[in-house]
Write an enzyme that holds these catalytic residues in place. Structure first.
Site, short mmCIF file in Angstrom:
data_model
loop_
_atom_site.label_atom_id
_atom_site.label_comp_id
_atom_site.label_asym_id
_atom_site.label_seq_id
_atom_site.Cartn_x
_atom_site.Cartn_y
_atom_site.Cartn_z
N HIS A 265 -10.31 0.81 1.89
CA HIS A 265 -10.12 1.81 2.94
C HIS A 265 -11.31 1.67 3.88
O HIS A 265 -12.42 2.10 3.56
CB HIS A 265 -10.06 3.23 2.36
CG HIS A 265 -9.80 4.26 3.43
ND1 HIS A 265 -8.61 4.94 3.56
CD2 HIS A 265 -10.58 4.69 4.46
CE1 HIS A 265 -8.66 5.74 4.61
NE2 HIS A 265 -9.86 5.61 5.17
N HIS B 41 0.87 -1.19 0.00
CA HIS B 41 0.00 0.00 0.00
C HIS B 41 0.90 1.23 0.00
O HIS B 41 1.52 1.56 1.01
CB HIS B 41 -0.91 0.01 1.24
CG HIS B 41 -1.84 1.19 1.27
ND1 HIS B 41 -3.19 1.06 1.49
CD2 HIS B 41 -1.62 2.51 1.13
CE1 HIS B 41 -3.75 2.25 1.46
NE2 HIS B 41 -2.82 3.16 1.26
N HIS C 15 -4.38 -0.84 6.00
CA HIS C 15 -3.94 -0.01 7.12
C HIS C 15 -4.86 -0.16 8.33
O HIS C 15 -5.45 0.81 8.80
CB HIS C 15 -3.78 1.46 6.73
CG HIS C 15 -4.84 2.06 5.85
ND1 HIS C 15 -6.18 1.96 6.13
CD2 HIS C 15 -4.75 2.75 4.70
CE1 HIS C 15 -6.86 2.59 5.19
NE2 HIS C 15 -6.02 3.06 4.31
N ASP D 252 1.57 2.63 3.51
CA ASP D 252 0.74 3.82 3.34
C ASP D 252 1.58 5.09 3.40
O ASP D 252 1.11 6.14 3.83
CB ASP D 252 -0.39 3.87 4.38
CG ASP D 252 -1.54 4.78 3.94
OD1 ASP D 252 -1.53 5.23 2.78
OD2 ASP D 252 -2.42 5.05 4.77
N LYS E 293 -9.24 -0.56 -5.84
CA LYS E 293 -9.27 0.13 -4.55
C LYS E 293 -10.64 0.71 -4.26
O LYS E 293 -11.20 1.45 -5.08
CB LYS E 293 -8.23 1.26 -4.58
CG LYS E 293 -8.26 2.19 -3.40
CD LYS E 293 -7.71 1.54 -2.16
CE LYS E 293 -7.94 2.41 -0.94
NZ LYS E 293 -6.78 2.62 -0.13
N HIS F 280 1.54 5.40 -1.69
CA HIS F 280 1.16 6.57 -2.50
C HIS F 280 2.42 7.14 -3.14
O HIS F 280 3.34 7.55 -2.44
CB HIS F 280 0.49 7.63 -1.62
CG HIS F 280 -0.78 7.16 -1.00
ND1 HIS F 280 -2.00 7.34 -1.58
CD2 HIS F 280 -1.00 6.47 0.14
CE1 HIS F 280 -2.94 6.79 -0.82
NE2 HIS F 280 -2.35 6.25 0.23
#
Ligand code: DOR
Ligand code: ZN
Length: 350
Positions: free
Chosen positions: A141, A18, A179, A252, A104, A20
């Protein structure tokens, strides 16, 4: 492990399930930090505009590959951002062409750039059924967006209201609860074996909500889901160091410029790519379970995704505290690196 106090640890090259990476100048600045240690990463699609279609994911993958430093051996694993308009056939095409490794799910409004996410979960049922048929995992999420629900309860309520019903309606769907931040989520994953796993971030193994709020407000510890009380952090550490195959690393790591973090309404996200492996080694060593770091960071993730573990290795070496920058420079301003609050003795050998 035979050595009770090792100073070197060689593990399969880890993956980040995970991450970004953003785009443009930010992508160029942050990508080398992940590519230095990790072989693959599941790349989040919450760009502006989001990465919704197979064509957008392929183009984003190409931009990531173009931004890689010379000689880097790193494979971005792309995700599609699920919207109520997502076409099941496009998702199937993305999977068949090897473009998408996961889809996602952001509940609309749950976090950064999630406005195009899902409001009515029945509207995405056909996509989820297609994914179950073709074996494409859903990364979730897991927070409700109901403003009446306390922010510290949003993950636990999501499990009851959204996640469990989805899994009952589409039982063959592979789901990654991303997460996770609560004992509730850890228990849910432990109790429901079928097609379910969870990622745990580096920072949620280290900080609790006091770190954000006690003695002054610390925007650089603010992320979503927000860190919970200490008992939850302890549950996450237990899950991570247990070796249980359903828990694996998803950092994350989520860079925002300091200018965007340090606002009256600052962005959520913690940038941990540069020192994640050092932080994890400290956490696992402190529990006496350094021997489980490889399972968490390098083995359990590929196993769930049906991919081979890396055939490369990295070596962590213990010594004097590692120096890492407080911030990195990017073309759009400085980004603060996660500060765990204790010295990091383990470094990844170059
Ligand atoms: O803290 C977070 N930052 N949580 C998310 O879910 C999104 C992420 C981001 O994109 O900045
Ligand atoms: Zn994220």
């Amino acid at each position: 492990m035979s050595d009770r106090n090792p100073t070197r640890l060689t593990i399969r090259r880890p993956d980040d399930w995970h991450l970004h990476l953003r785009d443009g100048a930010m992508l160029e600045a942050v990508l080398p930090h992940t590519a230095a240690h990790f072989g693959r990463a599941i790349v989040m699609p919450n760009l502006v505009p989001p990465v919704v279609t197979a064509a957008q994911a392929a183009a984003y993958r190409d931009r990531i590959q173009a931004a890689l430093p010379e000689g880097a051996r790193f494979t971005p694993l792309m995700t599609l951002y699920l919207t109520e308009e997502t076409d099941p056939a496009d998702v199937a095409r993305a999977h068949a062409a090897g473009i998408a490794t996961a889809v996602k799910l952001y509940p609309a409004g749950a976090t950064t750039n999630s406005a195009s996410g899902v409001r009515d979960f029945d509207k995405v049922r056909a996509v989820l059924e297609t994914m179950a048929e073709i074996g494409l995992p859903l990364c979730v999420h897991g927070e409700v967006t109901d403003p009446a629900i306390d922010i510290f309860d949003r993950e636990a309520v999501f499990i009851d209201r959204v996640l469990h019903p989805i899994r009952k309606k589409v039982p063959d769907l592979k789901v990654v609860m991303e997460h996770v931040t609560t004992q509730d989520a850890v228990d849910y994953v432990r109790d429901h074996h079928k097609n379910l796993a969870a990622t745990i971030t580096t920072h949620h193994l280290i900080i609790n909500r006091n770190h954000i709020l006690a003695g002054g407000i610390r925007p650089h510890f603010y992320c979503l889901p927000v860190a919970k009380r200490e008992t939850h952090r302890v549950a996450l550490v237990e899950a991570a160091v247990s070796g249980d195959k359903r828990f694996f690393l998803g950092t994350d790591s989520a860079p925002h410029t300091d200018a965007n973090k340090l606002l009256p309404c600052g962005c959520a996200g913690i940038f941990s790519a540069p020192n994640t492996m050092s932080c994890l080694a400290e956490v696992f060593e402190a529990t006496g379970r350094l021997d489980k770091l490889e399972a968490f960071a390098s083995l359990n993730g590929p196993r769930f995704y049906g991919l081979p573990a890396s055939d490369e290795t990295i070596t962590l070496v213990k010594g004097a505290p590692v120096a890492y920058p407080a911030q990195i420079e990017t073309g759009v301003g400085p980004v603060t690196v996660f500060e765990p609050g204790f010295p990091l003795h383990w470094r990844v050998e170059a």
